[in-house]
Design an enzyme around this catalytic site. Sequence first.
Site, PDB file in Angstrom:
ATOM      1  N   SER A 171       0.936  -1.254  -0.199  1.00  0.00           N
ATOM      2  CA  SER A 171       0.220   0.049  -0.015  1.00  0.00           C
ATOM      3  C   SER A 171       0.902   1.168   0.119  1.00  0.00           C
ATOM      4  O   SER A 171       1.754   1.440  -0.905  1.00  0.00           O
ATOM      5  CB  SER A 171      -1.128   0.004   1.272  1.00  0.00           C
ATOM      6  OG  SER A 171      -2.129   0.810   0.915  1.00  0.00           O
TER       7      SER A 171
ATOM      8  N   ASP B 135      -8.923  -4.163  -6.444  1.00  0.00           N
ATOM      9  CA  ASP B 135      -8.403  -3.782  -5.173  1.00  0.00           C
ATOM     10  C   ASP B 135      -9.079  -2.390  -4.673  1.00  0.00           C
ATOM     11  O   ASP B 135      -9.048  -1.596  -5.501  1.00  0.00           O
ATOM     12  CB  ASP B 135      -6.778  -3.340  -5.022  1.00  0.00           C
ATOM     13  CG  ASP B 135      -5.979  -3.204  -3.841  1.00  0.00           C
ATOM     14  OD1 ASP B 135      -6.651  -2.185  -3.117  1.00  0.00           O
ATOM     15  OD2 ASP B 135      -5.036  -3.479  -3.604  1.00  0.00           O
TER      16      ASP B 135
ATOM     17  N   HIS C 242      -7.248  -5.989  -0.826  1.00  0.00           N
ATOM     18  CA  HIS C 242      -6.347  -5.151  -0.847  1.00  0.00           C
ATOM     19  C   HIS C 242      -4.912  -5.692  -0.651  1.00  0.00           C
ATOM     20  O   HIS C 242      -4.903  -6.436   0.272  1.00  0.00           O
ATOM     21  CB  HIS C 242      -6.343  -4.168   0.315  1.00  0.00           C
ATOM     22  CG  HIS C 242      -5.319  -3.025   0.315  1.00  0.00           C
ATOM     23  ND1 HIS C 242      -4.688  -2.402  -0.793  1.00  0.00           N
ATOM     24  CD2 HIS C 242      -4.717  -2.384   1.484  1.00  0.00           C
ATOM     25  CE1 HIS C 242      -4.125  -1.372  -0.543  1.00  0.00           C
ATOM     26  NE2 HIS C 242      -3.778  -1.183   0.860  1.00  0.00           N
TER      27      HIS C 242
END
Length: 511
Positions: free
Chosen positions: A226, A453, A481
């Site tokens: 991320s 995602d 995710h």
Amino acid sequence: MRRILVAVVVLALLGAGLVAAGLLGGQRDDPERTYPPAPPEAGSEQPPSARLAAFYGQQLDWQPCGDEECARLTVPLDYDRPEGRTIELALLRVPARAERLGALVVNPGGPGAPGTEYAAAAGAAFGQPLLEHLDVVGFDPRGTGDSVPVDCLSDDELDARIALDPSPDDAAERQALVRSAVDFGRGCVADDADLAAHVSTIETARDMDVLRSALGRAELDYFGASYGTSLGATYAELFPERVGRFVLDGAVDVSATAREANLGQARGFETALRAYVENCVDTVDSCFLGDSVDEGLGRITEYLEQVDAEPLAAGDGRQVTVGTSFYGIVTPLYVREYWPILSVALRRAFDGNGGALQALADLYTSRDPAGGFTDNSSEANLAINCLDDPTAIPPRAVADELPAFRKASPTFGDVFAWSLITCAGQVAESTEDPIEIDGSGAAPIVVIGTTRDPATPYEWAQALADQLDSAVLVTRDGDGHTGYHAGNDCVDDAVESFLLEGTVPTEGLTC
């Protein structure tokens, strides 16, 4: 909404809370670990400049820390003034279980999520081959966790901020949202003005190079998820010759403007919500949301409008607002395995009981049952993001943005449009100039994107792979995710072969 979380951290936090609630079973694996010595590699102590020599080649004092090991790393608060104030960063190491081949530094994103917690959850976050042969080393980036955390609001003030309507309907709600942004920016500076001005991504990337040296590594091996991909890409730009084996999972488009990032997330969460509703409609007899995807999305929108007009009781004296409902709905979208939990929470909310949605929102914001917060991730997220990019639009300009955001996300568009004012109260100013990132000269970097995602849309992974000169894109066709250790053997094999053997995946690999 500027916050980006990594799926495995959400999974670990949700798992702990839901096991305690009796909704999931839990188990703990505590295998014996070995602690092989690791002599420094040649060149690992060489600083990028003579002024930083005192920080390179540090001897870390690893001490038992529960089942793991902990240490502290000293870095300058301001890299332009290394002779000035110093700060200490919290480290946690999970030693390799068998033959040690190296050390993997990891970051879970956020920004603001504690990396020590990510490393501590290594048994859930990483596959057995990595755990067998690599020390997993997490650090709390400056301003987060146990590394001189920023403190911008009291617990009560943070609670009130989270409960605000993120898509205000009238002048009073708009004023409250703006006031919250102003109070936040002032609060960060009032607590520690120097720290608030030195929690940028660039400075954290510089910290990572000091950590690399302290680990005795000539090159850094890194797994960033991320926002951790943005941090990794920044490191690759600053220290391309020090890039070892890098995996950037759930990639962020580091060239995106604040507006583009918010618009992208609006689309991402709408796509994820549609996938969740479609799964209910297609696989559940008499889906409680309705008989079609559009009907199901409409039912969720109807609920949000109802709770906006009349908040529900949470069962602990608090009210479940539209703000907390929003966080409660998006949190399980990070991990497909938690879609059934979202169904439970929505069913109860539709019946007038908002407690489960409130619990999910609390997990997202790291709020504990006593009314405090287990970490400062909600504050650090804004402090770091707004220092990196203080761009904000005036409230009066939001109306012009609503059509585009509603088109991108009929369900959440207003929330993401209003998040464009988030940094309106930013006071601290970074001493770091923005950089353009291409990572020229770096070794091959593996970039992973997942097609549905919610938090880091697949298009961002494509963009980052295009921007980094040495990037190789791996695509996971799936939900949730991030892509590694998410039930896809093709992705897992590619990542583990790369990190352990240096085998670069085939360009354009789709799993």
